[in-house]
Design a protein around this motif. Structure first.
Motif, PDB file in Angstrom:
ATOM      1  N   GLY A 103     -11.695 -11.433  -4.584  1.00 37.95           N
ATOM      2  CA  GLY A 103     -12.548 -10.912  -3.524  1.00 37.95           C
ATOM      3  C   GLY A 103     -11.809 -10.071  -2.508  1.00 37.95           C
ATOM      4  O   GLY A 103     -12.401  -9.666  -1.499  1.00 37.95           O
ATOM      5  N   LEU A 104     -10.536  -9.792  -2.728  1.00 39.22           N
ATOM      6  CA  LEU A 104      -9.767  -8.991  -1.773  1.00 39.22           C
ATOM      7  C   LEU A 104     -10.380  -7.607  -1.577  1.00 39.22           C
ATOM      8  O   LEU A 104     -10.730  -6.927  -2.547  1.00 39.22           O
ATOM      9  N   ASN A 105     -10.515  -7.204  -0.324  1.00 40.03           N
ATOM     10  CA  ASN A 105     -10.887  -5.832  -0.034  1.00 40.03           C
ATOM     11  C   ASN A 105      -9.998  -5.301   1.083  1.00 40.03           C
ATOM     12  O   ASN A 105      -9.131  -6.015   1.593  1.00 40.03           O
ATOM     13  N   ASN A 106     -10.232  -4.036   1.472  1.00 36.07           N
ATOM     14  CA  ASN A 106      -9.304  -3.414   2.420  1.00 36.07           C
ATOM     15  C   ASN A 106      -9.501  -3.882   3.856  1.00 36.07           C
ATOM     16  O   ASN A 106      -8.807  -3.410   4.761  1.00 36.07           O
TER      17      ASN A 106
ATOM     18  N   HIS B 193      -9.428  -7.289   4.503  1.00 37.98           N
ATOM     19  CA  HIS B 193      -8.761  -8.584   4.607  1.00 37.98           C
ATOM     20  C   HIS B 193      -7.362  -8.457   5.190  1.00 37.98           C
ATOM     21  O   HIS B 193      -6.664  -7.463   4.978  1.00 37.98           O
TER      22      HIS B 193
END
Length: 510
Positions: free
Chosen positions: A366-369, A371
């Motif tokens: 679920g990492l996005n920019n 985080h």
């Protein structure tokens, strides 16, 4: 004043605690020793270093007692389980002690786990098929060390080796025996099918005794090293997980005990064996007539330590003059439950329950920019707790919902972690004022052995006050949405774990 000593023989150190007859702590001692590791999964101890450490800590705490005006009533033992030491005809070690953490039997364990015979053995022994199991360690040793195997006349573990060195007898308590994958939990004797796979006979294994059994008559060498009366009773006790449950009063199935230290465990005591049809949980003996159902997890506080080392702002630690763990807990408290949609599966060191896959690896999903490192820190703590919840669900589905959850371990220093655990479990969590619960459990078994108490339930009067954390409705609602996604990710990743492990091994080989 009369005294009791509880000894906890661990993977990297041994601790001893001196008590009076009311279980008041009067003194303590600790002695470390190396754990020998390599990239291939070796995790071994020198058994003679361990014996020397036991003798030293007993000597050091006994020196804190006034034995001229009192008596040392007994010494009793908690110890790590699932170790293997090959011995020659004179009971001398041919190998170091392969500890529970040794994973070199992972291929053999994976093949056996998939076979019908593996399930048969699990159902009879209550020990999940995994490289930690002495059964699979012995199967591996047959192939990997044929010359040493040919010389082997006896198979010991840490506890039986220790008692042989102290008393010249080759015995082990039923609790340790039940963790080997070779003891039939219904009959209380060694299982013939498991012994055939391990290629050992019952005569080559220690005699099985009750955890309240005593040995009296120390060897002259051991008596001199410890400086205690030669006729002091030594009580066998049980494995560390069983005595940790006992030491926090979790002796009935209405109380689940959770321990979160370097690793973690979820355990509940029952009055009869309980086997998990999905092979996720163990069922081991505490002593005759009392069993422990639960699951051990590789990934507890050690994973959080990794996260703190990599994600805490080092410049902030330096500038503010603050401990990095204190800072980590402060910033985690400011991130909302769910870490802004970031989920972490904490399998940095393979995993035992609930996956039983030594190849399991960790992942952020679920990492996005948007985080940040702070989100990642919270996701790590949440992932450790959600993994514990997976095992907790498996345990309670088998034995029923508990009236309470008792939690102990190094995590209890963190208020944010304790509250998070209550929220993720959606259950009140009680943190007892317990000091070295394994040692307290050990001396409780000694008291029963000596006739000082009638039941192990008497430990309740020795336990201090409890700190209580109740679940918070808003956070519970969030985590009830996250938990199934956390488990789904693990299921989806599972087929890739072995391939990832192979890729990592290729990198290490270079």
């Amino acid at each position: 004043m009369n005294y009791l000593i509880g000894v906890d023989v661990g993977t990297t150190s041994t601790k001893a605690v001196l008590y009076d007859e009311q279980a008041t702590v009067l003194g303590q001692a600790k002695q470390g020793y190396p754990l020998y590791r390599d990239p291939l999964g070796m995790a071994e101890q020198n058994p003679d270093q361990l014996v020397a450490a036991v003798e030293k800590v007993i000597h050091d705490v006994a020196a804190q007692a006034d034995l001229t005006n009192g008596k040392l009533l007994a010494v009793s033992f908690s110890s790590a389980n699932q170790s293997v030491i090959l011995l020659d005809e004179h009971h001398q070690p041919l190998t170091r002690a392969l500890t529970w953490a040794d994973t070199r039997a992972k291929t053999i364990a994976a093949n056996l786990r998939r076979s019908p015979e593996g399930k048969q053995i699990y159902v009879k022994t209550g020990t999940p098929i995994h490289p930690m199991s002495p059964l699979t360690k012995l199967m591996w040793l047959q192939k990997a060390k044929p010359a040493i195997w040919a010389q082997t006349k006896y198979v010991a573990d840490i506890k039986s080796y220790l008692f042989y060195q102290l008393f010249g007898v080759f015995k082990v308590d039923v609790s340790i025996a039940s963790c080997t994958g070779m003891l039939n939990i219904n009959t209380g004797s060694w299982d013939e099918q498991a012994l055939a796979l391990a290629k050992v006979s019952a005569e080559e294994l220690p005699e099985i005794v009750s955890g309240t059994a005593q040995e009296i008559g120390l060897t002259a060498q051991a008596q001199e090293a410890m400086g205690i009366p030669r006729d002091t009773p030594f009580v066998y006790g049980a494995f560390d997980g069983a005595l940790s449950n006992l030491g926090v009063g979790a002796t009935r199935k209405n109380t689940v005990a959770i321990t979160i230290g370097t690793s973690a465990a979820v355990r509940v005591a029952t009055d009869q064996p309980v086997i998990d049809p999905q092979q996720r949980l163990f069922c081991y003996a505490i002593d005759n007539g009392l069993w422990l159902v639960g699951g051990p997890l590789n990934n507890g506080g050690a994973v959080f330590q990794w996260a703190v080392e990599h994600f805490v702002d080092a410049s902030a630690v330096k500038n503010e003059g603050i401990d990095p763990y204190t800072l980590a807990n402060q910033v985690i408290a400011d991130v909302p439950a769910g870490a802004h949609g970031l989920i972490f599966n904490p399998y940095l060191g393979g995993e035992r329950a609930p996956l039983w896959d030594a190849n399991a690896r960790g992942s952020f999903c679920g990492l996005n920019n948007l985080h940040t490192r702070t989100d990642m820190l919270r996701a790590v703590m949440e992932g450790i707790n959600m993994n514990i919840h997976s095992v907790y669900k498996a345990v309670t589905n088998l034995v029923g919902e508990p009236k309470s959850v008792t939690a102990t371990g190094g995590f209890a220093k963190s208020k944010v972690w304790k509250q998070m655990l209550a929220n993720i479990l959606n259950c009140q969590v009680e943190i007892p004022d317990a000091f070295e619960s394994g040692c307290l459990g050990a001396i409780t078994m000694a008291m029963k052995s000596l006739g000082m108490i009638d039941s192990l339930d008497a430990v309740q009067k020795f336990i201090g006050k409890e700190e209580v954390y109740k679940p918070q409705a808003a956070a519970v609602s969030v985590y009830q949405k996250y938990q199934p996604v956390f488990e789904q990710i693990a299921d989806l990743m599972s087929p890739a774990y072995a391939k990832i492990a192979d890729l990592q091994q290729m990198t290490e080989d270079k």
